[in-house]
Design an enzyme around this catalytic site. Structure first.
Site, mmCIF file in Angstrom:
data_model
loop_
_atom_site.group_PDB
_atom_site.id
_atom_site.type_symbol
_atom_site.label_atom_id
_atom_site.label_comp_id
_atom_site.label_asym_id
_atom_site.label_seq_id
_atom_site.Cartn_x
_atom_site.Cartn_y
_atom_site.Cartn_z
ATOM 1 N N CYS A 9 0.778 -1.223 0.000
ATOM 2 C CA CYS A 9 0.000 0.000 0.000
ATOM 3 C C CYS A 9 0.813 1.278 0.000
ATOM 4 O O CYS A 9 2.015 1.262 -0.099
ATOM 5 C CB CYS A 9 -0.860 0.015 1.254
ATOM 6 S SG CYS A 9 -0.820 -1.517 2.131
ATOM 7 N N ASN A 11 1.853 -0.478 5.574
ATOM 8 C CA ASN A 11 2.277 -0.735 4.200
ATOM 9 C C ASN A 11 3.340 -1.804 4.275
ATOM 10 O O ASN A 11 4.432 -1.555 4.751
ATOM 11 C CB ASN A 11 2.853 0.541 3.599
ATOM 12 C CG ASN A 11 3.610 0.259 2.330
ATOM 13 O OD1 ASN A 11 3.464 -0.794 1.724
ATOM 14 N ND2 ASN A 11 4.449 1.191 1.923
ATOM 15 N N GLY A 12 3.022 -3.017 3.845
ATOM 16 C CA GLY A 12 4.039 -4.059 3.907
ATOM 17 C C GLY A 12 3.416 -5.421 3.977
ATOM 18 O O GLY A 12 2.265 -5.626 3.613
ATOM 19 N N MET A 23 22.286 -28.862 -12.002
ATOM 20 C CA MET A 23 21.089 -29.432 -12.608
ATOM 21 C C MET A 23 19.956 -29.345 -11.590
ATOM 22 O O MET A 23 20.153 -28.927 -10.475
ATOM 23 C CB MET A 23 21.303 -30.871 -13.076
ATOM 24 C CG MET A 23 22.266 -30.974 -14.234
ATOM 25 S SD MET A 23 22.079 -29.686 -15.493
ATOM 26 C CE MET A 23 20.473 -30.037 -16.153
ATOM 27 N N GLU A 32 20.729 -14.353 -17.174
ATOM 28 C CA GLU A 32 21.051 -13.070 -16.530
ATOM 29 C C GLU A 32 22.480 -12.613 -16.769
ATOM 30 O O GLU A 32 23.038 -11.900 -15.948
ATOM 31 C CB GLU A 32 20.746 -13.132 -15.021
ATOM 32 C CG GLU A 32 21.452 -14.208 -14.251
ATOM 33 C CD GLU A 32 21.224 -14.054 -12.742
ATOM 34 O OE1 GLU A 32 21.419 -12.943 -12.237
ATOM 35 O OE2 GLU A 32 20.860 -15.033 -12.094
ATOM 36 N N LYS A 37 16.185 -22.777 -7.270
ATOM 37 C CA LYS A 37 16.487 -22.173 -5.965
ATOM 38 C C LYS A 37 15.715 -20.881 -5.762
ATOM 39 O O LYS A 37 16.296 -19.812 -5.706
ATOM 40 C CB LYS A 37 17.987 -21.925 -5.824
ATOM 41 C CG LYS A 37 18.590 -21.294 -7.061
ATOM 42 C CD LYS A 37 20.035 -20.930 -6.862
ATOM 43 C CE LYS A 37 20.605 -20.568 -8.207
ATOM 44 N NZ LYS A 37 22.012 -20.334 -8.161
ATOM 45 N N CYS A 91 24.438 -31.960 -24.446
ATOM 46 C CA CYS A 91 24.699 -32.242 -23.022
ATOM 47 C C CYS A 91 24.526 -33.739 -22.746
ATOM 48 O O CYS A 91 23.597 -34.370 -23.240
ATOM 49 C CB CYS A 91 23.725 -31.436 -22.185
ATOM 50 S SG CYS A 91 23.487 -32.025 -20.517
ATOM 51 N N CYS A 101 28.238 -29.279 -13.927
ATOM 52 C CA CYS A 101 28.263 -27.897 -14.438
ATOM 53 C C CYS A 101 28.995 -26.954 -13.498
ATOM 54 O O CYS A 101 29.687 -26.031 -13.938
ATOM 55 C CB CYS A 101 26.845 -27.352 -14.611
ATOM 56 S SG CYS A 101 25.682 -28.514 -15.270
ATOM 57 N N CYS A 135 32.799 -29.563 -17.751
ATOM 58 C CA CYS A 135 31.843 -30.278 -18.599
ATOM 59 C C CYS A 135 32.562 -31.011 -19.738
ATOM 60 O O CYS A 135 33.274 -30.377 -20.529
ATOM 61 C CB CYS A 135 30.839 -29.290 -19.178
ATOM 62 S SG CYS A 135 29.729 -30.026 -20.360
#
Length: 1621
Positions: free
Chosen positions: A105, A336-337, A583, A1003, A1071, A1236, A1242, A1247
């Site tokens: 809020c 607010n939270g 993996m 990313e 994760k 793969c 990995c 690899c």
């Protein structure tokens, strides 16, 4: 009027509708104290007046009214009528109820210091609410707000005027209570409700003076809100027998509680709600957009409505059906939270009910229960807890310090200057668990008004004060126009801070003054030193207790496997940290598996996404604590020394000696309860009978005065017929039993167990009620490992670091503790004491009877094992210890690593061989063998339990839509370049672009060389991408979806404008709740260049909390991305968990175009094992819940749903389609198709086929070509076509969302026949549009923005087109957000990140909205005269940004906070000069920008990887946490910096290198020249005095640079001078 309009309010129709007297806003006769804390966005229908469009509102009324649900089911409390309320069986809080109510809020308050009432304050509050409309949520009709409201003092003049008209005597202000009531709509029920109210008042001896119908204007209410609009009346009652205000308020509180109880028994009970009932305050609120609140309640426009203060609130509810009663402010608080620990808080409040007593209630405590209500929102529950403390005689400030304490441990200032405040917190730590989570709270009881911020400071808050002795406080600056010349001070509320205004004395108390006053009320320090006992650490044992054979038998009996011992326990003992693996989790859920699992494996950790942030245990651990108190928790309403009589533990992990010393504690009267069940009479119901007996024994022990129950499965000799109860089941059952019998506060539970060795297992035990755990078998295993000859040889040969036997055990405990911190942080919880009993888990595969007995209130959507089935599973471990032919070593179940004969893995060598054969030979017969292999696999995922049925006859395949149309719905997973090799990343992108599908950058940024189509291919090779084969002319290696994650690696304006879609990564399947990690050896020079970081330095992304820590901030980031690239759809990636439907509704209201749901089984390049295995849920449940919740809310058409996680074939695609998904993501399988071999290494950079390695020699082995992946996707599409034809459907559109085409397969599971798939098979109806229409709609727009006005200016347009210089000045308001972002996007698209040679010199005046000057490119020189909110300079890549106050200010600019939190986040270039202070997390993840600022809040320079930051003033705590590159120069005039620096990485030195001195001086010179900073001038004037006061913070990667290293200079001066210029 026009002139007035521009001066008062940036909202045209608000100004017009309210007749304003043109008074100066700050005329001297008023002293308002103005606080504004804001939180949310909505697509407001306000149109910018500068564009000159009139804003006529049309109110939409959706045609289909089935969407409208009766949403007023508040306060259905389960009250059983019984003559003795004391006996009522208590019900634990239910997670289902809690997750359906989420909200965030915007809040604020205004208060007059002289306590003078005026109508101006109401006007200001309404206009401030209007300026926050962009921070609120709207329903599907885009017109029903999620709620807004005002709390003020009671407007007696208004009510007396009304009384006079009605012929009622005027009210006695001292003895009259006013109630604002929502009543049933139906007239008969309305009468009945009034009767109940009147009778209750009469019984209490109060006289009802009259009922007033509150005048409202119905025409402004949205369609959905109208459906549930209650009758709104005010009731006036006379309190005769009480004289003082406290007693009158208490009497009214009791009446309200009694009315609620009486109403709860009636059919209309949920339609009655008191907004307020008080002699001091009144609340006007409703399910309205903030701009119409004042139009709806005509009282608020009356000149006679006068008040001395106002709290205002704008709600953004993420859930479906916001309800009238849940609008805020509540009766005491505006919040607010998000309270993350709400389930635990509710359970503990309930356990307290029996022990709460206070003389002020005169023995009437029973009548005011219950104190919590799981059906209400978290804010409503926090409000009722605070209200209880307040009415029992505490001040509001004290109540909030108890409920929401700051992070006081190791706090440099508190520890030294205010030890009494620390004592106060320590005293209450053991009595009230913190209501933990991001929160900004405003409170008022009519006499005090105040605000406080949570310990993380994850909500913004600003304040200022003027010449007329007026103090304003604001989080978004600019919501009320103020003349800067009159301001004498500007500041901000930091983490854990509080501010309070005493309306009666006119005093303003800032943070430490408030706390000192509260802490001085009692001698807390003395009480603690006399009564609190700390557990002294005891040394670990130095020899094993059992012989090797006995250890093995114990391990077998309690279910250890060789992987548990070797991969988990031994890694923790040798390295002191959790093991990392890679993996995803591709084994069956425990309930589907054919192998026995420990009970813990049926639980998945919950994690924060969107509605609240995960926190950062790695870099911001200073707000976290594992401390826990053991012993009786006494009556919190009474204060006294005996309450402190507890034992304090520094962590919940005990060794044998520490448990021993607890058992000897005389005050605790400990009782050991053995946990074994007897199977001599057979297994049937043996377990459940024993549990009941255990609970009875616990009950008796507590009634006899025991304050510590130790549940133990330790015994001298294991008995074949007496297996141990799974310890988690025992702990849960005893915990719940004691709660239900009102005894839980009297004792603590400790588990002494063999069956606990991993962090997830500790977390489960603590989450279900244990205060501490002694893992005796795990410690014994550590000792055995250290003493084994194998280990000794490894250490002798230097293959393993040498650790002593004590060290091994210390390491194990250290790993458990840091793992626990990480699990807490995923849910955004900072204190273990709040996590204890908070049940932050979901259950997959336990039946109702088990959950109801031991894990009450946890969500278990698919049912599962009964007690007897559970007993058999425990028994199957137990018998292994006794059978003759038991192996002499532990069995390897293959749960982590694939092995022949072990557990089935979805990604296995056979499957990858078959797939390679099919795609490389392009052979259909090979692909059908692959399909056959998948069809014959054991049950592995939930969808394997379902099959298709059809209501149509098959059609020929030729009639089905072509494969080319189907593959457009396919995407690949977000795998970053870095986690996988350049070859793999580019091959996948090229293949997806050939098909018209979409690949995802992950990313790690992207190399610009990939953005153009190839035209130089000869024989499949191209000199542009020389490492790839099998190319064709016209291929492009660009990723259509470009990812923006919390690390912001490689996110530059050019990267953003070259995307078709932008994905915000909130969570990752492998994760969730944590940031990504890239091991240092995988950061090659190439990877480091793309990510703007240093080669060889490991990269850890922060958990997602810097600019997406709440639904409103996510909405802001979505706005930013739409701003910089208006052509790209924005997607938000979530992970399946219970409650995801609620979250997705919020994301959809936040204007996202796509929502991606990932399953828990997604892959990863590197992640802790416990995260891979124990967090997140199956996508089948997440997708179903999201799809259906969105449909119920009428929001499904707004977003495309995309799903991924373990997809391998066309069957998976069709299943997902039937459950509601429009698009389908393939991750691991796409990697397998390009080569793969599932070596699962990995994370090691080794690899064998170069798919996931950065080593040149391994990458040379990469076997894949883009064509392989193209073949795979075409085969999958053909499989989909074949199945559609078989079912008689022509296109995917026809089956999307058709769960009625699925039915359970006739299949018997080994463990249970009690799985219930109705959750997946239920159906909420279909969207109004087809999937294709949803996918083809335009990108959601930001509406008219200020940038469009600038871009439409011919001079600016010309300057961009022809690289000229232009100069402009324009006014800016707080509703103008992400200004400059769109201009930057236009420049970047045309010229790239560095090519623009023109200059855009734009000056803004006023208060800038959030994300001001985001994504700037070189050539943009932006100046802001005024102030700005959060995220200034976010992602800037170049150019120059100057923020300075207006010329003549009454305040001292360097002491003022002028920009908000998280400035310069992820910046990759440019310079910023700020004359004034910044908020928290300044320059977080800055890669290359240079900045000068005059003070910052906490966590400055966090995660910085490059650039330079100069701070000419004070900083907060935790400076330079995670800073791996770049330099910081900080002025330290009073020698307080050193304790504030996080010394894990950086070293601190004086500025001795001449080059460093030059860099510092030239930056300060530029700062003075551009901002006119007086502080800077002083420093330059007295350079010799000031230079020695600067500290330079240097991370290891910068130690050899000329700026940091004095010896360097002689060699390279020439190039160096260049560098600093």
């Amino acid at each position: 009027m026009a002139a007035l309009q521009s001066s008062v309010s940036p909202i045209p129709h608000l100004t017009v509708n309210i007749k304003l007297k043109p008074t100066s806003l700050l005329s001297t006769n008023r002293n308002p104290f103005f606080v504004d804390f804001v939180g949310l966005y909505c697509k407001s229908k306000r149109v910018r007046r500068r564009i000159g469009v009139s804003s006529n509102q049309t109110i939409l009324s959706p045609t289909n009214s089935s969407v409208v649900k009766a949403v007023l089911d508040l306060q259905r409390q389960r009250v059983h009528q019984s003559s003795h309320p004391q006996q009522k069986q208590q019900q634990a809080a239910n997670l289902e109820d809690i997750i359906s109510e989420r909200g965030a809020c915007g809040v604020g308050f205004i208060a007059n210091l002289e306590n003078k009432a005026s109508h101006e304050i109401v006007k200001d509050a309404l206009s401030a609410l209007g300026c926050m409309e962009h921070r609120g949520g709207c329903g599907a009709d885009n017109d029903s707000g999620d709620g807004s409201g005002l709390m003020t003092s009671i407007p007696w003049d208004l009510f007396n005027n009304w009384a006079e008209e009605e012929g009622i005597a005027s009210f006695d202000r001292l003895h009259t209570g006013v109630g604002m009531v929502f009543l049933p709509k139906d007239d008969d029920l309305l009468k009945k409700a009034k009767e109940v109210i009147i009778n209750t008042f009469r019984q209490e001896g109060l006289e009802v003076l009259g009922w007033r119908s509150v005048p409202v204007n119905m025409s402004v209410v949205g369609y959905y809100a109208k459906e549930t609009l209650p009758n709104i009346e005010q009731v006036f009652v006379k309190v005769i027998k009480e004289e003082n205000v406290e007693d009158i308020e208490r009497e009214l509180y009791i009446c309200r509680k009694l009315i609620e109880r009486a109403a709860a028994l009636e059919s209309w009970g949920n339609e009655l709600y008191f907004c307020s009932l008080s002699n001091q305050t009144i609340v006007y609120k409703g399910m309205l957009r903030s701009e119409v609140l004042g139009l709806f309640y005509t009282d608020l426009r009356s000149d006679v409505y006068k008040t001395s203060f106002a709290i205002y609130h704008r709600r953004y509810s993420t859930n479906t059906s916001p309800r009238w009663p849940l609008a805020q402010p509540m009766r005491l608080l505006g919040h607010n939270g998000e309270i993350n620990t709400i389930q635990g808080n509710l359970n503990w409040m309930q356990s307290r009910e029996a022990s709460l007593k206070s003389p002020v209630w005169h023995g009437r405590e029973n009548e005011i229960r219950p104190f919590g209500n799981p059906k209400a929102s978290d804010s409503a529950n926090l409000d009722s807890a605070a209200e209880l403390l307040l009415r029992s005689g505490r001040s509001p400030e004290e109540a909030l310090m108890i409920l929401v304490p700051e992070a006081y441990k190791n706090h440099p200032t508190l520890m030294i200057k205010y030890p009494e405040v620390v004592d106060f917190y320590d005293y209450y730590k053991g009595q009230m668990e913190t209501w933990d989570g991001p929160a900004l709270l405003l409170f008022s009881d009519g006499k005090t008004v105040g605000a406080c911020l949570d310990r993380n400071g994850l909500r913004p808050a600003r304040y200022w004060r003027t010449i007329d002795n007026v103090v304003y406080v604001a989080s978004e600056v600019g919501v009320v126009p103020v003349d800067d010349a009159k301001i004498t001070m500007k500041g901000r509320l930091g983490p854990g801070m509080m501010i309070a205004v005493d309306l009666q004395s006119g005093q303003v108390y800032e943070n430490t003054e408030v706390k000192k006053r509260v802490a001085a009320l009692n001698p807390y320090g003395k009480w603690l030193s006399e009564n609190m006992r700390s557990l002294k650490p005891v040394n670990f044992l130095s020899m094993t207790v059992m012989d090797n054979e006995s250890i093995l038998r114990h391990q077998q009996a309690f279910g250890y496997s060789s992987e548990d011992v070797q991969m988990v326990i031994e890694t923790m003992a040798s390295q002191g940290k959790e093991p990392t693996f890679c993996m995803g989790d591709d084994i069956p859920l425990a309930v589907l598996s054919q192998r026995p699992h420990m009970l813990y494996d049926y639980f998945k950790q919950r994690f924060a996404q969107v509605t609240n942030p995960a926190i950062d245990p790695l870099r911001e651990g200073l707000v976290m604590s594992l401390e826990v108190n053991i012993g009786k928790r006494r009556n919190i309403l009474e204060v006294g020394p005996e309450n402190a009589c507890q034992v304090s533990l520094s962590s919940p992990v005990l060794n044998e000696g520490e448990l021993e010393s607890l058992l000897k504690d005389p005050f605790l009267k400990p009782q050991v309860l053995p946990t074994f069940f007897d199977i001599r009479k057979g297994v049937e119901s043996s377990l459940v009978r024993t549990l009941h007996r255990l609970c009875e024994a616990a009950d008796e022990a507590v009634r006899n005065g025991s304050q510590l129950l130790v549940l133990s499965d330790r015994s001298d000799e294991l008995e074949p017929t007496q297996p141990a109860i799974p310890i988690l089941l025992a702990v849960g059952a005893v915990h719940q039993h004691l709660i239900q019998n009102g005894l839980r506060m009297s004792a603590s539970i400790v588990a002494d167990t063999a069956q606990c060795f991993s962090t997830h297992q500790f977390a489960c035990l603590i989450g279900y009620g244990a205060s501490a755990v002694c893992p005796y078998l795990a410690l014994e295993t550590c000792r055995q490992w250290r003493l084994s000859t194998k280990t000794l040889n490894l250490m002798r040969n230097g293959k393993m670091p040498t650790v002593t036997i004590e060290q091994a055990q210390t390491n194990f405990c250290k790993a458990v503790k840091s793992g626990l911190l990480k699990i807490l942080s995923k849910m955004g919880i900072s204190l273990l004491s709040s996590y204890c009993g908070a049940q932050i888990f979901e259950v997959y595969g336990l039946g109702k009877e088990v959950v109801d007995l031991a894990f009450t209130g946890s969500v278990s959507n698919i049912g599962g094992l009964t007690f007897d089935e559970l007993a058999r599973e425990s028994l199957s471990f137990w018998v292994k210890a006794f059978s003759e032919d038991t192996a002499k070593r532990l069995e390897n179940y293959g749960f982590i690593q694939f092995r022949p004969g072990g557990e089935y893995h979805g990604n296995n060598p056979e499957m990858s061989k078959l797939l390679h054969k099919a795609v490389r030979q392009k052979s259909e017969s090979s692909f059908s063998i692959y399909q056959q292999h998948l069809a014959n696999r054991p049950v592995n995922v939930l969808r394997d339990l379902l099959e298709f049925k059809s209501d149509r006859t098959p059609i020929p395949v030729g009639k089905v839509e072509p494969a080319s149309a189907i593959v457009e719905r396919f995407c690949t997973g977000g795998m970053s370049l870095g986690a996988i090799s350049r070859e793999t990343h580019e091959a996948i992108a090229i293949a997806m672009n050939r098909l018209g599908g979409k690949s995802n950058s992950g990313e790690g940024g992207e190399d610009p060389i990939r953005w153009n189509p190839l035209s130089d291919v000869v024989d499949g090779y191209s000199p542009t991408l020389p490492h790839l084969k099998g190319l064709q002319n016209g291929d492009t290696a660009t990723s259509a979806i470009k990812q923006v994650a919390s690390g912001r690696f490689g996110v530059t304006p050019t990267f953003l404008v070259n995307a078709d879609q932008l994905e915000i990564k909130i969570a990752q399947g492998a994760k969730p709740g944590e940031g990504g990690q890239l091991p240092g050896k995988k950061v090659s020079a190439y990877i480091a260049r793309l990510r703007n970081s240093k080669p060889g330095v490991p990269l850890i992304s922060p958990p997602p909390h810097h600019d997406i820590y709440s639904i409103e901030d996510l909405a802001q980031l979505i706005f930013d991305l739409h701003q910089v690239n208006p052509k790209a759809k924005v997607s938000v990636k979530l992970v399946a968990e219970a409650g995801i439907g609620t979250v997705a509704s919020g994301v959809s209201k936040g204007n996202a175009d796509i929502i991606q749901i990932s399953g828990h089984d997604g892959g990863t390049g590197a992640s802790p094992i416990s995260s891979i295995k124990h967090a997140g849920g199956p996508w089948e449940l997440g997708l179903t819940e999201t799809h259906q919740t969105l449909i119920e809310n009428g929001l499904r058409e707004r977003v495309i749903l995309r799903v991924d996680g373990g997809f391998k074939s066309g069957v998976d695609v069709l299943m997902a389609a039937a459950m509601g998904a429009d698009e389908y993501g393939f991750g691991s399988v796409a990697m397998i198709a390009t080569g793969c071999v599932m070596a699962r290494i990995c994370h090691t950079n080794n690899c064998p086929v170069g798919v996931a390695s950065q080593r040149e020699e391994l990458r040379a082995r990469f076997p894949g070509v883009p064509g392989d992946l193209v073949n795979f996707f075409l085969y999958v599409a053909e499989e989909v076509r074949g199945m559609l034809a078989q079912m008689g459907y022509e296109k995917l559109d026809d089956i999307i969302g058709r769960t009625d085409l699925l039915r359970p397969r006739d299949i018997s599971l080994v463990k249970t026949q009690h799985l219930d798939l109705n959750f997946i098979l239920s159906n909420a109806g279909l969207p109004k549009w087809s999937s294709t229409e949803i996918r083809n709609q335009d990108v959601h727009s930001n509406g008219p923005v200020l940038d469009d006005v600038l871009l439409a200016d011919p001079e600016i347009f010309d300057a961009i087109e022809n690289e000229k210089v232009v100069k402009k000045t324009i006014k800016i308001y707080n509703v103008d957000r992400a200004v400059c972002g769109r201009i930057a996007g236009v420049v970047a698209k045309k010229y790239g990140d560095t090519g623009f040679a023109g200059q855009l010199n734009i000056t803004f005046t006023g208060s800038a909205g959030q994300s001001f000057a985001c994504f700037l490119t070189p050539g943009m020189n932006i100046q802001l005269i005024g102030e700005a909110n959060d995220y200034v300079g976010k992602g800037m890549a170049g150019g120059e940004l100057v923020v300075a106050p207006v010329q003549s200010t009454g305040f001292c600019p360097e002491d003022a906070t002028i920009v908000g939190n998280t400035c310069l986040y992820g910046a990759t270039g440019g310079q910023i000069f700020v004359r004034g202070k910044a908020g928290e997390r300044f320059a977080v993840r800055n890669s290359l920008a240079e900045a000068v600022v005059e003070g910052t809040g906490d966590h400055c320079c966090e995660y910085m990887t490059g650039g330079c930051v100069v701070v000419l003033g004070k900083v907060g705590r935790n400076v330079a946490a995670g800073m791996t590159g770049g330099l910081a120069y900080i002025l330290d005039e009073d020698d307080t910096l050193i304790p504030k620096v996080n010394k894990e990485i950086v070293k601190i030195q004086r500025v001795t290198a001449p080059v460093g001195q030059m860099q510092l001086k030239s930056l300060i010179e530029a700062h003075v020249e551009k901002t006119g900073s007086s502080k800077g001038q002083t420093i330059l004037k007295e350079w010799e005095t000031y230079l020695p006061l600067f500290w330079q913070l240097v991370p290891p990667s910068e130690e050899d640079t000329p700026e940091a290293c004095a010896e360097y200079v002689r060699t390279a001066t020439g190039e160096v001078t260049l560098q600093s210029a």
